[in-house]
Every structure is written in structure tokens, then in C-alpha cells.
Write a protein that holds these residues in place. Structure first.
Motif, PDB file in Angstrom:
ATOM      1  N   LEU A  62      -9.354  44.199  16.908  1.00 40.53           N
ATOM      2  CA  LEU A  62      -9.371  45.425  15.736  1.00 40.53           C
ATOM      3  C   LEU A  62     -10.478  46.375  16.515  1.00 40.53           C
ATOM      4  CD1 LEU A  62      -8.439  47.104  13.970  1.00 40.53           C
ATOM      5  CD2 LEU A  62      -9.878  46.515  11.975  1.00 40.53           C
ATOM      6  N   GLU A  63     -11.839  45.507  16.752  1.00 40.80           N
ATOM      7  CA  GLU A  63     -12.432  46.499  17.423  1.00 40.80           C
ATOM      8  C   GLU A  63     -12.156  46.687  18.928  1.00 40.80           C
ATOM      9  OE1 GLU A  63     -16.578  45.442  19.417  1.00 40.80           O
ATOM     10  OE2 GLU A  63     -15.369  43.783  19.105  1.00 40.80           O
ATOM     11  N   SER A  64     -11.341  46.198  19.737  1.00 43.84           N
ATOM     12  CA  SER A  64     -10.674  45.802  20.876  1.00 43.84           C
ATOM     13  C   SER A  64      -9.576  47.340  20.569  1.00 43.84           C
ATOM     14  CB  SER A  64     -10.437  44.803  21.493  1.00 43.84           C
ATOM     15  OG  SER A  64      -9.535  45.576  22.374  1.00 43.84           O
ATOM     16  N   ALA A  65      -8.799  46.966  19.770  1.00 39.87           N
ATOM     17  CA  ALA A  65      -7.783  47.993  19.617  1.00 39.87           C
ATOM     18  C   ALA A  65      -8.174  49.586  19.491  1.00 39.87           C
ATOM     19  CB  ALA A  65      -6.670  48.049  18.619  1.00 39.87           C
ATOM     20  N   ILE A  66      -9.603  50.101  18.547  1.00 36.72           N
ATOM     21  CA  ILE A  66      -9.834  50.370  17.969  1.00 36.72           C
ATOM     22  C   ILE A  66     -10.290  51.606  19.300  1.00 36.72           C
ATOM     23  CG2 ILE A  66     -12.108  51.920  16.684  1.00 36.72           C
ATOM     24  CD1 ILE A  66     -11.380  50.153  14.710  1.00 36.72           C
ATOM     25  N   ALA A  67     -11.056  50.786  20.246  1.00 30.94           N
ATOM     26  CA  ALA A  67     -11.763  51.059  21.045  1.00 30.94           C
ATOM     27  C   ALA A  67     -10.772  51.894  22.142  1.00 30.94           C
ATOM     28  CB  ALA A  67     -12.231  50.268  21.521  1.00 30.94           C
ATOM     29  N   PHE A  68      -9.921  51.612  22.412  1.00 29.76           N
ATOM     30  CA  PHE A  68      -8.862  52.265  23.315  1.00 29.76           C
ATOM     31  C   PHE A  68      -7.641  53.096  22.989  1.00 29.76           C
ATOM     32  CE2 PHE A  68      -9.891  48.583  25.716  1.00 29.76           C
ATOM     33  CZ  PHE A  68      -9.267  49.416  27.037  1.00 29.76           C
ATOM     34  N   ARG A  69      -7.846  53.247  21.534  1.00 30.48           N
ATOM     35  CA  ARG A  69      -7.024  54.016  20.253  1.00 30.48           C
ATOM     36  C   ARG A  69      -7.646  55.159  20.271  1.00 30.48           C
ATOM     37  NH1 ARG A  69      -3.527  56.142  20.521  1.00 30.48           N
ATOM     38  NH2 ARG A  69      -2.338  55.936  18.602  1.00 30.48           N
ATOM     39  N   ASP A  70      -9.161  55.125  19.505  1.00 27.87           N
ATOM     40  CA  ASP A  70      -9.528  56.378  18.835  1.00 27.87           C
ATOM     41  C   ASP A  70     -10.622  57.035  20.861  1.00 27.87           C
ATOM     42  OD1 ASP A  70     -11.982  57.421  18.104  1.00 27.87           O
ATOM     43  OD2 ASP A  70     -11.914  56.750  15.656  1.00 27.87           O
ATOM     44  N   LYS A  71     -10.255  58.023  20.803  1.00 33.44           N
ATOM     45  CA  LYS A  71     -10.755  58.107  21.970  1.00 33.44           C
ATOM     46  C   LYS A  71     -12.735  59.196  21.696  1.00 33.44           C
ATOM     47  CE  LYS A  71      -6.557  60.795  23.526  1.00 33.44           C
ATOM     48  NZ  LYS A  71      -5.727  60.026  22.034  1.00 33.44           N
ATOM     49  N   VAL A  72     -12.543  59.261  20.172  1.00 33.72           N
ATOM     50  CA  VAL A  72     -14.419  59.652  20.281  1.00 33.72           C
ATOM     51  C   VAL A  72     -15.037  58.182  20.744  1.00 33.72           C
ATOM     52  CG1 VAL A  72     -16.415  59.893  18.718  1.00 33.72           C
ATOM     53  CG2 VAL A  72     -14.067  61.690  18.656  1.00 33.72           C
ATOM     54  N   LYS A  73     -14.710  57.320  19.837  1.00 33.20           N
ATOM     55  CA  LYS A  73     -14.957  55.753  19.689  1.00 33.20           C
ATOM     56  C   LYS A  73     -14.879  56.006  21.276  1.00 33.20           C
ATOM     57  CE  LYS A  73     -16.556  51.886  18.478  1.00 33.20           C
ATOM     58  NZ  LYS A  73     -17.878  51.648  18.192  1.00 33.20           N
ATOM     59  N   MET A  74     -14.013  55.297  22.210  1.00 33.90           N
ATOM     60  CA  MET A  74     -13.785  55.643  23.318  1.00 33.90           C
ATOM     61  C   MET A  74     -15.011  55.946  24.409  1.00 33.90           C
ATOM     62  SD  MET A  74     -10.800  56.434  25.379  1.00 33.90           S
ATOM     63  CE  MET A  74      -9.630  55.702  25.160  1.00 33.90           C
ATOM     64  N   LYS A  75     -14.541  57.395  24.138  1.00 34.06           N
ATOM     65  CA  LYS A  75     -15.745  58.418  25.076  1.00 34.06           C
ATOM     66  C   LYS A  75     -17.253  58.164  25.046  1.00 34.06           C
ATOM     67  CE  LYS A  75     -12.368  62.116  25.718  1.00 34.06           C
ATOM     68  NZ  LYS A  75     -11.511  61.922  24.936  1.00 34.06           N
ATOM     69  N   THR A  76     -17.512  57.534  23.415  1.00 35.00           N
ATOM     70  CA  THR A  76     -19.041  57.751  22.877  1.00 35.00           C
ATOM     71  C   THR A  76     -19.130  56.143  23.933  1.00 35.00           C
ATOM     72  OG1 THR A  76     -18.615  58.568  21.088  1.00 35.00           O
ATOM     73  CG2 THR A  76     -20.428  56.664  20.822  1.00 35.00           C
ATOM     74  N   LEU A  77     -18.395  55.246  24.092  1.00 34.47           N
ATOM     75  CA  LEU A  77     -19.028  53.925  24.318  1.00 34.47           C
ATOM     76  C   LEU A  77     -19.082  54.124  26.119  1.00 34.47           C
ATOM     77  CD1 LEU A  77     -16.381  51.438  22.524  1.00 34.47           C
ATOM     78  CD2 LEU A  77     -18.572  51.652  22.377  1.00 34.47           C
ATOM     79  N   LEU A  78     -18.661  54.588  26.488  1.00 32.58           N
ATOM     80  CA  LEU A  78     -18.230  55.184  28.314  1.00 32.58           C
ATOM     81  C   LEU A  78     -19.459  55.961  28.285  1.00 32.58           C
ATOM     82  CD1 LEU A  78     -14.221  54.839  28.999  1.00 32.58           C
ATOM     83  CD2 LEU A  78     -15.808  53.268  29.362  1.00 32.58           C
ATOM     84  N   LYS A  79     -20.101  56.834  27.818  1.00 28.75           N
ATOM     85  CA  LYS A  79     -20.910  57.785  28.541  1.00 28.75           C
ATOM     86  C   LYS A  79     -22.015  56.824  27.394  1.00 28.75           C
ATOM     87  CE  LYS A  79     -23.174  62.120  26.225  1.00 28.75           C
ATOM     88  NZ  LYS A  79     -23.004  63.178  25.354  1.00 28.75           N
ATOM     89  N   ALA A  80     -22.356  56.132  26.794  1.00 27.74           N
ATOM     90  CA  ALA A  80     -23.273  55.269  26.716  1.00 27.74           C
ATOM     91  C   ALA A  80     -23.617  54.091  28.003  1.00 27.74           C
ATOM     92  CB  ALA A  80     -23.562  54.504  25.513  1.00 27.74           C
ATOM     93  N   ALA A  81     -22.903  54.518  28.784  1.00 27.80           N
ATOM     94  CA  ALA A  81     -22.583  53.433  30.175  1.00 27.80           C
ATOM     95  C   ALA A  81     -22.264  54.065  30.878  1.00 27.80           C
ATOM     96  CB  ALA A  81     -21.323  51.889  29.799  1.00 27.80           C
ATOM     97  N   ASN A  82     -22.703  55.659  31.226  1.00 30.06           N
ATOM     98  CA  ASN A  82     -23.037  56.595  32.427  1.00 30.06           C
ATOM     99  C   ASN A  82     -21.830  56.569  33.068  1.00 30.06           C
ATOM    100  OD1 ASN A  82     -25.723  56.750  31.819  1.00 30.06           O
ATOM    101  ND2 ASN A  82     -25.835  54.622  32.502  1.00 30.06           N
TER     102      ASN A  82
END
Length: 403
Positions: A98-118
Motif C-alpha cells: 500500500l505504501e508503494s501504491a500511494i507513492a505512485f498514485r498520490d501526486k502530492v506524496k510522489m512529488k514530496t518524496l522526489l523533491k526531498a531527493a533533489n
């Protein structure tokens, strides 16, 4: 035990019974009404009204699991990714978390993770009220894009250019689960591939013709594979590989990323999905790489041994250049379109999705089509020219009646 499959795709693209026959296990397919008949002759297939939003789909799946437990749960379309992940977690079944699915489906979560990784992403914010939207516009300026955090097919996506647009948009009321992001100037590319046992086996970029919001103006959507010699090919491959390593990518999955290439020569992620790209991307890859992305992912998720062609393993690129085009419906009654035998031989797939006498009120998503075509050519330039040629042919020779 059995295999549960959530399905939104036509049988000709996903013949699960053939792909999984070596398992000798029962298949249970939950799908929408118009798709069900083709599957019901091959497996146990249940159809549902309003499939995308019908929560009885999950309820029925859970009731079935009590009588005959599922060994694997498979989802091949965007709308079903979270459904499948929630059921896996509840039932304790192996597969995408579920954690993985949310990271790919929730655009805010996705961009938050990627922004934190530069990783470069558009400026963005979640919208819970008008105040959030106003603060973002004041900080970033127009134009901005508002869309559902878990949207697909560019449905309910709106570009706001000024206060007048914003007032008109807000008049309808804010729906839940929205995000706003800065509009990015640039050309759009999509990058598609497959991950098997945690290894990115194929990652290849294509360039969009028009963009994913072109349907709002009645324009076609298409794309064509980049050549290995295109300088953007390795850049986009490295970029998306990095994104997949940052996100909690499933061990077995296909992926579809969309990336802006700006006038300043920057690459900026639009979004990425853990499923095969829509339209005829699946067919492009079958013809270009002798590889069915969805088939490999489904078989691997269900425990079958899979292999990729040597051409793919060696990274040589497509055996020929390929592109597709999808032509949206107009408003009115569809009467006729060119026949397959009237098309050039470089059209390698033609699907007419409308029936004479069928009424349309225009497209509602980027993948609402009356016609799709796949074309081949020796170079990017040749494929592009042929896509434009066939688009013009259908524009001139498809007959509509106003209603």
C-alpha cells in the motif's frame, strides 16, 4: 487458490487466460460491463456498473476470498492500483504494498518524496480550501494547473491563466483531493518500461505529439519512440531510472513516466505511474521490442518465469521506429471512417472504436478515442511525418453528423 485480477483493459490487450495457463489456477476477473463478455468465455469474470468508482467491487472480492482464498492479486490499470494494494495488505498477500501504491498514485506524496531527493518537480501544493489555491497563485503566479491528486487520463485537469479562469473554475466548487502546480513550459516526453525482480529491464523514451490536454481542444494525441542516437534518449533513461530508485518501486511492475523538457534544457517530472502506458503504447512496444510489457509484469507477479529478448537485454533499442496516434470523438453522431484496406502499408495497427450511429459528446479524457493507429518508419522524422499524414487523412475522410 486462485488469482484475482482487477481489469479495465480490453481482452485483445490482456488475454490473461493465455498468459497464465501454465499456472493451472482459476482466474477471477472483476471488470466493467462493456468489457466483461470477452473475458466470460475464458474465465470467471464478474461485471460491475460504474466500475471505476464502485466500492462494491472490493466488497465482492473480499466475500469471494472467504470462500476461495486468492494467491495473488493483479491490477493492470491506474484506477485499480490502490484497490489491489489495500486488498493485499488486508489479506496478507504478496505483491505491491500500500505504501508503494500511494507513492505512485498520490501526486502530492510522489512529488514530496522526489523533491526531498533533489529531483526537479514543478512547484506544487495540496488544495484543501480556496485559501490554499490563492496562496499558491500569489507565490507562483499564473498559469497554474489544478488536478486530482489521484487522477488519470488528464481527467478533470484544468489550466488557470488568470483570475477570470479561477473564478469560473471555483464556481463549480472544489472537489476533494486536489493539487495545484506551476504550469511548465516545454515539450512532453513519456518513458515506458518494465521492472523484473527489482531490475529495470527496459526503459525507453518517446515524444508526445500535442500534449495530454489536447483533447480539451478536440486535438489528437500521439507519440513516437526516440532513436538511440537522440541525445535525449540516454538523459531521459538516466532521469527515470533515478526516479524509480527513489520511489518504493514494486519488485515486478511496468511503468509510465511523463517528463517535461524545458526551453532551458531542464528535465522536470510531471508524474510517474506503476502500470503500462495507455493508448497504444503497449502495441508500440510489442512491435518495436518483441516484448509485451503488461504480459511480462502479470506473469512475473503471479510467479511465472519470464525472459526478455536479447535485443532488450543488450540495450540496442527498437528494431524499427514506431509511433501511435489516437483521434478523439467530435460532438455528434459517428457515421463512417476510412477502411483498413484504404490505409498505407506502414500503418501496422488500426482500431476503429466507434460504431456507425453512435453518439458522442466529445472527449472527456486524453484516452477517449474513436480511432487508434500505429505506424512504422525508418527514422523518428519519417514516423512523425506519417503520423501527421494519417491524422490529416482521418480528419478529411471521417464523417460526422451534427445532432
Amino acid at each position: 487458490m486462485s488469482i484475482l485480477i482487477f481489469n479495465r483493459l480490453p481482452y485483445y490487450d490482456v488475454p490473461y487466460d493465455k498468459w497464465l495457463e501454465d499456472l493451472n489456477e482459476p482466474l477471477v476477473i472483476l471488470t466493467e460491463q462493456k468489457l466483461a463478455p470477452a473475458f466470460q468465455a475464458k474465465a470467471r469474470a464478474l461485471s460491475f456498473e460504474n466500475y471505476d468508482y464502485n466500492n462494491a467491487v472490493e466488497f465482492v472480492a473480499l466475500q469471494m476470498a472467504k470462500k476461495n482464498p486468492f494467491r495473488r492479486i493483479v491490477a493492470t490499470a491506474e484506477r485499480d492500483i490502490l484497490r489491489a494494494a489495500r486488498l493485499r495488505e488486508h489479506l496478507g498477500i504478496e505483491g505491491q504494498s500500500l505504501e508503494s501504491a500511494i507513492a505512485f498514485r498520490d501526486k502530492v506524496k510522489m512529488k514530496t518524496l522526489l523533491k526531498a531527493a533533489n529531483v526537479k518537480v514543478p512547484p506544487f501544493a495540496e488544495i484543501t480550501s480556496v485559501i490554499d489555491l490563492v496562496r499558491f497563485i500569489e507565490a507562483e503566479g499564473y498559469p497554474v494547473v489544478v488536478k486530482p491528486v489521484d487522477g488519470m487520463g488528464s481527467r478533470n485537469t484544468t489550466i488557470l491563466h488568470d483570475d477570470e479562469d479561477t473564478i469560473a473554475y471555483l464556481t463549480e466548487g472544489l472537489t476533494p483531493h486536489l493539487e495545484v502546480e506551476k504550469f511548465i513550459e516545454g515539450e512532453m516526453y513519456h518513458i515506458d518500461g518494465v521492472v523484473l525482480d527489482g531490475v529495470i529491464e527496459l526503459c525507453w523514451p518517446s515524444k508526445y505529439l500535442n500534449n495530454c490536454l489536447a483533447f480539451q481542444e478536440g486535438k489528437y494525441l500521439g507519440s513516437y519512440l526516440l532513436e538511440p542516437e537522440n541525445p535525449l534518449t540516454p538523459r531521459l533513461q538516466r532521469y527515470v531510472t533515478n526516479v524509480l530508485h527513489i520511489l518504493p518501486t514494486p519488485q515486478y511492475t511496468t511503468f509510465h513516466a511523463e517528463v517535461f523538457h524545458t526551453p532551458e534544457d531542464e528535465l522536470i517530472l510531471c508524474e510517474i505511474a506503476c502500470r503500462t502506458g495507455g493508448s497504444r503504447i503497449c502495441e508500440e512496444y510489442r512491435q518495436a521490442f518483441d516484448l509485451d510489457l503488461t504480459k511480462l509484469a502479470v506473469q512475473a507477479q503471479c510467479g511465472l518465469a519470464v525472459t526478455v529478448p536479447e535485443q532488450v537485454r543488450s540495450g540496442r533499442g527498437p528494431k524499427t521506429q514506431i509511433g501511435f496516434i489516437g483521434i478523439p470523438p467530435k460532438q455528434g453522431v459517428f457515421l463512417s471512417a476510412p477502411k483498413a484496406d484504404e490505409l498505407p502499408d506502414w500503418v501496422t495497427e488500426y482500431r476503429l472504436l466507434a460504431e456507425p450511429g453512435q453518439y458522442f459528446d466529445g472527449p472527456h479524457t486524453s484516452v477517449d478515442y474513436t480511432v487508434t493507429l500505429v505506424v512504422t518508419g525508418e527514422t523518428e522524422g519519417k514516423v512523425l511525418a506519417r503520423l501527421e499524414e494519417v491524422a490529416d487523412l482521418f480528419e478529411r475522410n471521417t464523417v460526422w453528423q451534427s445532432k
